[in-house]
Scaffold this active site. Structure first.
Site, PDB file in Angstrom:
ATOM      1  N   CYS A 102      41.013  55.004  48.374  1.00 43.47           N
ATOM      2  CA  CYS A 102      40.028  55.874  47.712  1.00 43.47           C
ATOM      3  C   CYS A 102      40.164  57.306  48.214  1.00 43.47           C
ATOM      4  CB  CYS A 102      38.618  55.345  47.966  1.00 43.47           C
ATOM      5  SG  CYS A 102      37.324  56.378  47.231  1.00 43.47           S
ATOM      6  N   CYS A 198      32.415  50.136  47.708  1.00 42.75           N
ATOM      7  CA  CYS A 198      31.357  50.440  46.746  1.00 42.75           C
ATOM      8  C   CYS A 198      31.398  49.577  45.493  1.00 42.75           C
ATOM      9  CB  CYS A 198      31.418  51.915  46.362  1.00 42.75           C
ATOM     10  SG  CYS A 198      32.932  52.393  45.502  1.00 42.75           S
TER      11      CYS A 198
END
Length: 356
Positions: A102, A198
């Protein structure tokens, strides 16, 4: 004199909110930008950093600080660069670290490009790490708060990315950041921390795997080091090296996963001693400054919550062979091995194969 513009990646949490507040206090023109991944928060035990609640909290903080705020839909980018790899790695019997990817592909590539398009000089995040300018470029160093240090997740950044990166929390402890949030009267001052990954519902990667690749997950056998069948597994994607719980095996002593063989769909278990190894190969290397060309001594961290240990790094074709001074528990293919020289990150890569 025109203020330098900085885009802050605002998740809606206390860390990125305080980062934005500090930069504004320091005289920057601050713009908040929140990544949106079309997440559903209702199924989560903890708030997601890029879900609906996170976006709303970031918007409230931006309003309080009097700064502009944008929301960027990055679902497609997340899918292409993080989730596909996440699924494939688990199906291959490996344990990935999506936070590393990410940072590499979303925050410090896609989001940084967005910042540059807005004529910003820097992209800032709430990471606990430090960027230090040196004679030969930029160095990535550990944070002041070693208990919160996140330099491990940033080892894939390059010189151009570090040049444009700001980590305002690098010289603060988590306690000090909470106090600053109260000083700035931010509504998120006492907000609980978001989960690390997430896009996982219910904090459980197995639930996510079932929802996405259930048909590719095939049960198999659990064996010992001599090849004796001890039981069965539900699919190698649901297991990781060093795992002890959920094996359904009673041996009179604790057993741990020591090897995952995707080719034969086998999981090998043994004592904790058998799960400790000294040598492994690292692939997909990234060096922040100079690459390793000869054998060197350094410290290596094999997962985020692992204390780095003394090792030798030896160039091996297009990889690096790491040889620990003492055996380490659960060296796990798919995880990142990060190289440290004192408090400086020199580079790292993905754990490829455990040798012995």
């Amino acid at each position: 004199m025109k203020k330098e513009r900085v885009v802050v990646a605002m998740s809606g949490g206390v860390d990125s909110s305080v980062a934005a507040a500090l930069l504004k206090e320091q005289g920057y023109e601050v713009i908040g930008m929140t990544m949106c991944f079309n997440l559903v928060d209702s199924d989560r035990k903890k708030p997601a950093c890029c879900g609906i609640q996170g976006i709303e909290d970031a918007r409230r903080v931006a309003h309080k600080l009097g700064i502009k705020h944008y929301v960027v839909n990055m679902q497609k980018t997340l899918e292409e660069h993080v989730i596909r790899d996440f699924l494939q790695e688990y199906l291959s019997g490996r344990t990935p670290n999506p936070c590393v990817r990410c940072n590499q592909y979303l925050k410090f590539s896609f989001l940084l490009k967005k910042a540059i398009a807005l004529d910003a000089k820097f992209l800032a995040t709430g990471h606990y790490a430090r960027v230090v300018r040196a004679n030969n470029g930029y160095s990535l160093k550990k944070a002041k708060d070693l208990n919160k240090d996140q330099s491990y997740f940033l080892y894939r950044l390059n010189q151009n990315q570090l040049k444009r990166s700001l980590f305002p929390l690098g010289n603060y402890t988590k306690y000090e950041v909470r106090e600053l949030a109260r000083k700035f009267c931010l509504a998120v001052a006492d907000k609980v921390g978001s989960q690390e990954i997430c896009f996982l519902p219910q904090d459980d990667y197995r639930v996510f795997l079932k929802s996405r690749v259930k048909k590719a997950i095939v049960p198999g056998k659990i064996i010992d080091s001599e090849g004796n069948i001890l039981g069965g597994h539900r699919g190698i994607a649901f297991y990781t090296i060093g795992q002890r719980e959920g094996l359904g095996i009673a041996r009179g002593y604790p057993v741990y996963i020591t090897r995952i063989d995707p080719e034969n769909n086998l999981i090998t278990v043994g004592t904790k001693m058998r799960a400790c190894k000294k040598e492994f190969l690292v692939k997909e290397l990234n060096f922040i400054s100079k690459p390793i060309k000869n054998k060197v001594a350094l410290k290596v961290k094999i997962r985020y919550n692992h204390k780095e240990s003394l090792a030798e790094a030896i160039p091996y074709k297009n990889k690096i062979k790491i040889r620990f001074k003492k055996p380490e528990f659960a060296i796990t293919p798919g995880q990142s091995a990060v190289f440290y020289e004192r408090d400086r990150v020199s580079g790292g890569g993905i754990i490829d194969k455990v040798l012995n």
